[in-house]
Write a protein that holds these residues in place. Structure first.
Motif, PDB file in Angstrom:
ATOM      1  N   GLU A  52       2.333   4.267  -3.996  1.00  0.00           N
ATOM      2  CA  GLU A  52       2.888   3.137  -4.741  1.00  0.00           C
ATOM      3  C   GLU A  52       3.925   2.372  -3.927  1.00  0.00           C
ATOM      4  O   GLU A  52       4.105   1.168  -4.110  1.00  0.00           O
ATOM      5  N   GLN A  53       4.562   3.068  -3.005  1.00  0.00           N
ATOM      6  CA  GLN A  53       5.566   2.412  -2.158  1.00  0.00           C
ATOM      7  C   GLN A  53       4.929   1.533  -1.087  1.00  0.00           C
ATOM      8  O   GLN A  53       5.349   0.399  -0.870  1.00  0.00           O
ATOM      9  N   VAL A  54       3.885   2.046  -0.426  1.00  0.00           N
ATOM     10  CA  VAL A  54       3.324   1.350   0.738  1.00  0.00           C
ATOM     11  C   VAL A  54       2.049   0.585   0.417  1.00  0.00           C
ATOM     12  O   VAL A  54       1.634  -0.282   1.195  1.00  0.00           O
ATOM     13  N   GLY A  55       1.386   0.905  -0.699  1.00  0.00           N
ATOM     14  CA  GLY A  55       0.142   0.235  -1.039  1.00  0.00           C
ATOM     15  C   GLY A  55      -1.031   0.751  -0.216  1.00  0.00           C
ATOM     16  O   GLY A  55      -0.867   1.561   0.705  1.00  0.00           O
ATOM     17  N   VAL A  56      -2.234   0.258  -0.547  1.00  0.00           N
ATOM     18  CA  VAL A  56      -3.448   0.721   0.125  1.00  0.00           C
ATOM     19  C   VAL A  56      -3.415   0.396   1.610  1.00  0.00           C
ATOM     20  O   VAL A  56      -3.741   1.240   2.461  1.00  0.00           O
ATOM     21  N   ASP A  57      -3.012  -0.817   1.961  1.00  0.00           N
ATOM     22  CA  ASP A  57      -2.971  -1.200   3.377  1.00  0.00           C
ATOM     23  C   ASP A  57      -1.991  -0.348   4.159  1.00  0.00           C
ATOM     24  O   ASP A  57      -2.278   0.098   5.277  1.00  0.00           O
ATOM     25  N   GLY A  58      -0.835  -0.112   3.586  1.00  0.00           N
ATOM     26  CA  GLY A  58       0.157   0.719   4.260  1.00  0.00           C
ATOM     27  C   GLY A  58      -0.308   2.143   4.426  1.00  0.00           C
ATOM     28  O   GLY A  58      -0.055   2.787   5.448  1.00  0.00           O
TER      29      GLY A  58
END
Length: 601
Positions: free
Chosen positions: A101-107
């Protein structure tokens, strides 16, 4: 099934609820604790193979407490644990909810975080994937500090890397490349006993205008395939010819004999179908990197007048086209996902399967029936009938049960292949190197299942690798050794034992062992097939392991993935090896009930 992230689990009496208890102290690579909430989150976001089935049959995932999670099913589903708990799908992989949830799918794609023995360091698209040992791994600290996984499509290049020391483990070897490894005494060729098979698809058989709609034409191809020659050419004889597309090591596999090679019968069938001079079949597309098999199939077709041209595509493009039903003509496939005959049928035979080219209403009905059948005997009968119908209707042309050939460099002390049943790759945390501080490279094979293309790996030991008595003896296949200890473990019938032991007719046996079996049965097993020798010890697995300890030899129990009858332990022990001599001596001194009875008589 064995505990991993889940220390234990239970199934309700009605088969509608599964409760998992997580191990205490599990932490992701970034230090975050792994909780039941992460399990719930990971299942909810799963979109891979099997997602449709899982979402349709799982009504709710309930977080009971930080270490307990319950899965509520809409109806009993005998294969829930197969779909969720094995590599039949990737649904059981747990990702960190907070980090995602912090970095997202791309992260997350740029810097993934997991729970396994190795943590992500870096990845260069088309280049190296670098991993580093995770000292907080729940099972053990890996023996090797760093793995560099390299994607190397060409077999000759992988061979060159093995010979120069640039790679220490190379996968997906076949044909002349594998033979070159086998001939060189500096390297070792081994194979993996995983659930993988190759076959020829006829995607146009349901098109009434196609030549392949005629069952006689498809049967002619089956008779024309020189399966043993294909086995020898591609696998050096390690890949047994197949009679059905479900590998024989899988649960519920139908024991079908391969269709025998019969060139005259094949030509006769073609003539009866109206093609006495054969025909142009267009293109044949083999799944990369199995081009040797593709060429061998082309040669078999040519022998009966069926002319085709081999078309090559990249693996990712092949898999996409297969899933999207865009492959025409003929194509050779390999599937190596885990599971059982039901998961293979659901994916490849039943008309709604993700990789099925077509199907039949009666087979689809049986697919639905077996999916909810909790009685193992009735379920096996249904799954056997499904597989039998694929043979009767010539839906496929089975070729071989695949055994991935793996080349080992001289610095590998323990390859850890087949440690995980039905899995094509090693338990990487168990791989060990000789010496104390060697920089090495190891490359796993291209996956043999509908999955992304292959990576490659390079390991370097973090701390001096622990050496034990097994180092002196080594581990490999039995077929090429002068003297080998073969252990057949488990409650098996004399007939089944006879069939298994027949594969070792040319191998001098030191002994065999039977686990938890009454003495009378041990005597029957010893006499089965006439292979008994008074010097051949018959004992229990526990006694065998004690003997190994007394001889300074660590004996590993490697389960046969079928595990319904027995397990097989194959531990090469050349007699020139002191440890082997010691073990042989101890083993021969063990009490042998049948030998005693014969002596008394």
């Amino acid at each position: 099934m064995a505990p991993a992230l889940a220390a234990s689990w239970t199934e309700s009496s009605d088969g509608r609820m599964y409760e998992f208890t997580l191990r205490e102290g599990l932490r992701f690579h970034n230090g975050d604790p792994c909780t039941a909430e992460d399990v719930q989150y990971s299942f909810t976001r799963y979109k891979g193979a099997g997602a449709k089935e899982l979402q349709a049959k799982v009504a709710q995932v309930e977080v009971v407490d930080p270490l307990t999670v319950r899965f509520h099913l809409r109806d009993p589903w005998p294969d829930f644990m197969t779909f969720y708990g094995t590599t039949a799908t990737a649904a059981g992989i747990v990702v960190p909810k907070k980090y995602m949830e912090q970095v997202g799918v791309d992260g997350f794609q740029k810097a993934p975080v997991g729970l396994g023995p190795y943590k992500f360091v870096s990845y260069t698209p088309g280049g190296d994937l670098v991993l580093e040992a995770y000292e907080g791994y729940w099972r053990k600290v890996p023996n090797i500090k760093r793995l560099i996984i390299k994607s190397v499509p060409e077999g000759t290049t992988r061979l060159a890397m093995l010979k120069t020391g640039e790679a220490d483990i190379v996968f997906a070897l076949e044909g002349q490349v594998a033979e070159a490894v086998q001939r060189d005494s500096n390297f070792t060729l081994v194979y993996t006993l995983h659930a993988s098979s190759l076959w020829l698809e006829f995607p146009e058989q349901w098109d009434p205008k196609s030549v392949w709609a005629d069952k006689r034409v498809r049967l002619a191809v089956n008779y024309a395939l020189v399966r043993q020659a294909i086995n020898e050419a591609a696998c050096l004889g390690f890949c047994p010819p197949a009679g059905v597309i479900v590998p024989r090591v899988m649960e519920y596999a139908f024991p079908a004999e391969p269709i025998p090679y019969n060139l005259q019968k094949a030509k006769q069938l073609l003539a009866e179908a109206g093609y006495p001079n054969g025909f142009d079949a267009g293109e044949l597309t083999p799944i990369p990197p199995f081009f040797t098999v593709g060429e061998a199939v082309l040669n078999s077709l040519q022998a009966i007048g069926i002319r085709a041209r081999m078309r090559t595509v990249e693996r990712a493009a092949f898999l996409s086209a297969w899933r999207e039903k865009k492959l025409r003509g003929l194509f050779v496939v390999v599937v190596g996902t885990s599971g059982n005959a039901a998961t293979r049928a659901g994916e490849l035979i039943c008309s709604q399967g993700a990789f099925a080219s077509g199907g039949y209403p009666d087979i689809d009905t049986m697919c639905q029936q077996q999916a909810v059948e909790r009685d193992r005997t009735r379920r096996e009968a249904l799954l056997h009938r499904i597989q039998q119908l694929t043979i009767e209707r010539v839906m496929f042309a089975p070729i071989i049960d695949f055994r991935a050939l793996v080349g080992l460099g001289p610095r590998i002390a323990e390859h850890a292949l087949d440690t995980i049943p039905l899995h094509a790759f090693p338990a990487w945390e168990d791989v060990r190197l000789k010496g104390k501080s060697v920089e090495v490279t190891s490359q796993p094979s291209r996956p043999v299942s509908p999955a992304p293309s292959t990576p490659a790996v390079s390991p370097a030991p973090s701390t001096p690798a622990r050496r034990d008595a097994a180092d002196g003896a080594g581990v490999a296949d039995a077929s090429g050794d002068q003297a080998t200890l073969v252990v057949l473990a488990g409650a098996v019938t004399p007939q089944r034992l006879q069939r298994k032991v027949s594969g070792y007719r040319n191998v001098p046996l030191i002994g065999f062992s039977v686990q938890s079996t009454p003495q009378k049965t041990i005597q029957e097993l010893a006499a089965a097939g006439g292979f008994f020798d008074p010097l051949l010890s018959v004992t229990t697995v526990g006694e065998l392991q004690k003997a190994g300890q007394s001889a300074g030899v660590n004996i590993k129990i490697i389960s046969d993935p079928g595990r319904r009858f027995h397990s097989i332990v194959v531990t090469p022990r050349p007699l020139s090896n002191p440890a082997a001599q010691a073990l042989s001596s101890v083993f021969r001194q063990m009490p042998n009930p049948l030998a005693r009875r014969q002596a008394q008589q």
